[in-house]
Motif scaffolding. Structure first.
Motif, PDB file in Angstrom:
ATOM      1  N   ARG A  46      34.932  34.068  22.222  1.00 15.77           N
ATOM      2  CA  ARG A  46      35.243  32.759  22.809  1.00 15.77           C
ATOM      3  C   ARG A  46      35.854  32.858  24.186  1.00 15.77           C
ATOM      4  O   ARG A  46      36.193  31.841  24.776  1.00 15.77           O
ATOM      5  N   THR A  47      36.071  34.060  24.664  1.00 17.03           N
ATOM      6  CA  THR A  47      36.702  34.208  25.975  1.00 17.03           C
ATOM      7  C   THR A  47      35.884  35.184  26.817  1.00 17.03           C
ATOM      8  O   THR A  47      35.045  35.930  26.291  1.00 17.03           O
ATOM      9  N   GLU A  48      36.146  35.189  28.100  1.00 11.53           N
ATOM     10  CA  GLU A  48      35.480  36.119  29.031  1.00 11.53           C
ATOM     11  C   GLU A  48      35.625  37.564  28.570  1.00 11.53           C
ATOM     12  O   GLU A  48      34.704  38.364  28.666  1.00 11.53           O
ATOM     13  N   ALA A  49      36.831  37.877  28.073  1.00  7.92           N
ATOM     14  CA  ALA A  49      37.145  39.276  27.738  1.00  7.92           C
ATOM     15  C   ALA A  49      36.701  39.661  26.330  1.00  7.92           C
ATOM     16  O   ALA A  49      36.896  40.816  25.924  1.00  7.92           O
ATOM     17  N   ALA A  50      36.074  38.729  25.596  1.00  7.93           N
ATOM     18  CA  ALA A  50      35.870  38.952  24.161  1.00  7.93           C
ATOM     19  C   ALA A  50      35.036  40.197  23.846  1.00  7.93           C
ATOM     20  O   ALA A  50      35.383  40.978  22.957  1.00  7.93           O
ATOM     21  N   LEU A  51      33.938  40.409  24.589  1.00 11.31           N
ATOM     22  CA  LEU A  51      33.091  41.575  24.279  1.00 11.31           C
ATOM     23  C   LEU A  51      33.827  42.878  24.560  1.00 11.31           C
ATOM     24  O   LEU A  51      33.703  43.845  23.804  1.00 11.31           O
ATOM     25  N   ASP A  52      34.604  42.894  25.633  1.00  9.88           N
ATOM     26  CA  ASP A  52      35.405  44.088  25.935  1.00  9.88           C
ATOM     27  C   ASP A  52      36.454  44.303  24.842  1.00  9.88           C
ATOM     28  O   ASP A  52      36.709  45.437  24.435  1.00  9.88           O
ATOM     29  N   CYS A  53      37.049  43.206  24.396  1.00 11.55           N
ATOM     30  CA  CYS A  53      38.042  43.303  23.313  1.00 11.55           C
ATOM     31  C   CYS A  53      37.384  43.867  22.050  1.00 11.55           C
ATOM     32  O   CYS A  53      37.934  44.763  21.391  1.00 11.55           O
ATOM     33  N   LEU A  54      36.214  43.335  21.730  1.00 11.74           N
ATOM     34  CA  LEU A  54      35.490  43.813  20.544  1.00 11.74           C
ATOM     35  C   LEU A  54      35.220  45.314  20.647  1.00 11.74           C
ATOM     36  O   LEU A  54      35.469  46.085  19.714  1.00 11.74           O
ATOM     37  N   GLY A  55      34.708  45.737  21.804  1.00 12.54           N
ATOM     38  CA  GLY A  55      34.400  47.159  22.011  1.00 12.54           C
ATOM     39  C   GLY A  55      35.647  48.023  21.898  1.00 12.54           C
ATOM     40  O   GLY A  55      35.627  49.088  21.267  1.00 12.54           O
ATOM     41  N   ALA A  56      36.747  47.538  22.465  1.00 12.56           N
ATOM     42  CA  ALA A  56      37.996  48.326  22.439  1.00 12.56           C
ATOM     43  C   ALA A  56      38.502  48.462  21.012  1.00 12.56           C
ATOM     44  O   ALA A  56      38.925  49.543  20.589  1.00 12.56           O
ATOM     45  N   VAL A  57      38.461  47.363  20.239  1.00 11.05           N
ATOM     46  CA  VAL A  57      38.948  47.428  18.856  1.00 11.05           C
ATOM     47  C   VAL A  57      38.037  48.351  18.036  1.00 11.05           C
ATOM     48  O   VAL A  57      38.518  49.181  17.249  1.00 11.05           O
ATOM     49  N   ALA A  58      36.720  48.234  18.233  1.00  9.60           N
ATOM     50  CA  ALA A  58      35.788  49.091  17.484  1.00  9.60           C
ATOM     51  C   ALA A  58      36.058  50.573  17.785  1.00  9.60           C
ATOM     52  O   ALA A  58      36.013  51.418  16.896  1.00  9.60           O
ATOM     53  N   ARG A  59      36.350  50.879  19.042  1.00  4.80           N
ATOM     54  CA  ARG A  59      36.605  52.280  19.442  1.00  4.80           C
ATOM     55  C   ARG A  59      37.972  52.775  19.005  1.00  4.80           C
ATOM     56  O   ARG A  59      38.110  53.879  18.495  1.00  4.80           O
ATOM     57  N   PRO A  62      39.544  52.747  14.490  1.00  3.08           N
ATOM     58  CA  PRO A  62      38.378  53.162  13.700  1.00  3.08           C
ATOM     59  C   PRO A  62      38.530  52.947  12.197  1.00  3.08           C
ATOM     60  O   PRO A  62      37.521  52.915  11.487  1.00  3.08           O
ATOM     61  N   ASP A  63      39.771  52.778  11.722  1.00  5.44           N
ATOM     62  CA  ASP A  63      39.930  52.554  10.281  1.00  5.44           C
ATOM     63  C   ASP A  63      39.645  51.114   9.877  1.00  5.44           C
ATOM     64  O   ASP A  63      39.597  50.792   8.694  1.00  5.44           O
ATOM     65  N   ALA A  64      39.489  50.243  10.867  1.00  6.79           N
ATOM     66  CA  ALA A  64      39.135  48.856  10.551  1.00  6.79           C
ATOM     67  C   ALA A  64      37.610  48.700  10.597  1.00  6.79           C
ATOM     68  O   ALA A  64      36.924  49.465  11.278  1.00  6.79           O
ATOM     69  N   ILE A  65      37.103  47.719   9.867  1.00  8.61           N
ATOM     70  CA  ILE A  65      35.714  47.289  10.049  1.00  8.61           C
ATOM     71  C   ILE A  65      35.790  46.072  10.960  1.00  8.61           C
ATOM     72  O   ILE A  65      36.428  45.069  10.612  1.00  8.61           O
ATOM     73  N   VAL A  66      35.177  46.192  12.121  1.00  6.88           N
ATOM     74  CA  VAL A  66      35.331  45.163  13.142  1.00  6.88           C
ATOM     75  C   VAL A  66      34.007  44.441  13.355  1.00  6.88           C
ATOM     76  O   VAL A  66      32.969  45.087  13.600  1.00  6.88           O
ATOM     77  N   GLY A  67      34.040  43.133  13.256  1.00  7.86           N
ATOM     78  CA  GLY A  67      32.843  42.350  13.489  1.00  7.86           C
ATOM     79  C   GLY A  67      33.052  41.357  14.618  1.00  7.86           C
ATOM     80  O   GLY A  67      34.138  41.268  15.194  1.00  7.86           O
ATOM     81  N   ALA A  68      31.988  40.619  14.914  1.00  7.54           N
ATOM     82  CA  ALA A  68      32.049  39.602  15.966  1.00  7.54           C
ATOM     83  C   ALA A  68      31.954  38.227  15.321  1.00  7.54           C
ATOM     84  O   ALA A  68      31.127  38.002  14.429  1.00  7.54           O
ATOM     85  N   GLY A  69      32.806  37.302  15.782  1.00  8.33           N
ATOM     86  CA  GLY A  69      32.754  35.929  15.283  1.00  8.33           C
ATOM     87  C   GLY A  69      32.372  34.962  16.382  1.00  8.33           C
ATOM     88  O   GLY A  69      32.356  35.321  17.567  1.00  8.33           O
ATOM     89  N   THR A  70      32.068  33.728  15.976  1.00  9.35           N
ATOM     90  CA  THR A  70      31.600  32.695  16.909  1.00  9.35           C
ATOM     91  C   THR A  70      30.356  33.182  17.668  1.00  9.35           C
ATOM     92  O   THR A  70      30.232  32.976  18.879  1.00  9.35           O
ATOM     93  N   VAL A  71      29.458  33.832  16.964  1.00 13.02           N
ATOM     94  CA  VAL A  71      28.212  34.313  17.575  1.00 13.02           C
ATOM     95  C   VAL A  71      27.205  33.159  17.510  1.00 13.02           C
ATOM     96  O   VAL A  71      26.765  32.763  16.434  1.00 13.02           O
ATOM     97  N   ALA A  85      29.924  45.879  16.988  1.00 11.14           N
ATOM     98  CA  ALA A  85      30.210  44.988  15.851  1.00 11.14           C
ATOM     99  C   ALA A  85      29.599  45.531  14.561  1.00 11.14           C
ATOM    100  O   ALA A  85      28.419  45.897  14.527  1.00 11.14           O
ATOM    101  N   GLY A  86      30.398  45.509  13.507  1.00  9.14           N
ATOM    102  CA  GLY A  86      29.925  45.972  12.202  1.00  9.14           C
ATOM    103  C   GLY A  86      29.472  44.831  11.312  1.00  9.14           C
ATOM    104  O   GLY A  86      28.935  45.052  10.224  1.00  9.14           O
TER     105      GLY A  86
END
Ligand code: 3PG
Length: 217
Positions: A46-59, A62-71, A85-86
């Protein structure tokens, strides 16, 4: 749905939504959630930085399963998958988004709130859907009525879930997990109060354990 996500949600039926202004804040929020016992995290696009945030959390978490919302579109789904995104969550049901996820072998949880949308999801081969916006779309009585017809479908109610109603939603057998932003209030994220987020996660996890116990007795 992959067995891995299913197992995590069966053990701890919570999906925490993360919306942050920058990567560091998203990563620290996600680590706090993980420390509190929540390991399925949905980063909202939902924000400009969202994809970067997603990538950073995924990297970096690593013990979390990280997905993308509001797609909202196939292009966004592709970008989210590219960022790591998982799983893919949408507010509504869009076949092009589901198709992108399916081609990548990644689970998609489209939002539905009517019998017509659920029938469409069923005929697309989906077994789990987001029920959104859960509270205003009829809440617990609506899920009970829909699940009596769509007997194999599992629901992830999101939209209006809070500590006061979490246990009641989770007590419905057709509910796989609840999602929501109550675990990551903007006031805590913006102030960097990550221990506050960890505490909210712990309280929610403890509430899910209570429900698990009352289902067993
Ligand atoms: C979502 O993206 O699923 C909703 O914004 C969640 O609703 P909530 O903020 O009421 O938890």
């Amino acid at each position: 749905m992959t067995r891995q996500i299913e197992e995590r949600l069966e053990a701890t039926p919570l999906i925490a939504l993360v919306q942050a202004a920058d990567e560091e804040s998203a990563v620290r929020t996600s680590r706090a959630l993980l420390a509190g016992g929540i390991s399925v995290i949905e980063v909202l696009l939902r924000t400009e930085a969202a994809l970067d945030c997603l990538g950073a959390v995924a990297r970096e978490v690593p013990d979390a399963i990280v997905g993308a919302g509001t797609v909202l579109s196939a292009a966004q789904a592709e970008a989210a998958l590219g960022a790591g995104a998982g799983f893919i969550v949408s507010p509504g049901l869009d076949e092009s988004v589901i198709e992108v996820a399916r081609c990548a072998g990644t689970p998609a949880f489209p939002g539905v709130c009517t019998a017509t949308e659920l029938q469409r999801a069923h005929n697309l081969g989906l077994e789990t859907v987001k029920f959104f916006p859960a509270l205003v779309a009829g809440g617990i009585p609506a899920i009970k009525a829909l699940s009596s017809v769509f007997r194999a479908m599992r629901f992830i109610p999101t939209g209006g879930i809070a500590p006061a109603n979490l246990a009641d939603f989770l007590a419905i057998p057709a509910v796989l997990a609840c999602g929501g932003s109550w675990l990551t209030p903007a006031s805590l994220v913006e102030n960097g109060d990550f221990s506050g987020i960890r505490e909210l996660a712990k309280q929610a996890v403890a509430a899910t354990r209570q429900v698990a116990r009352s289902r067993e007795v």
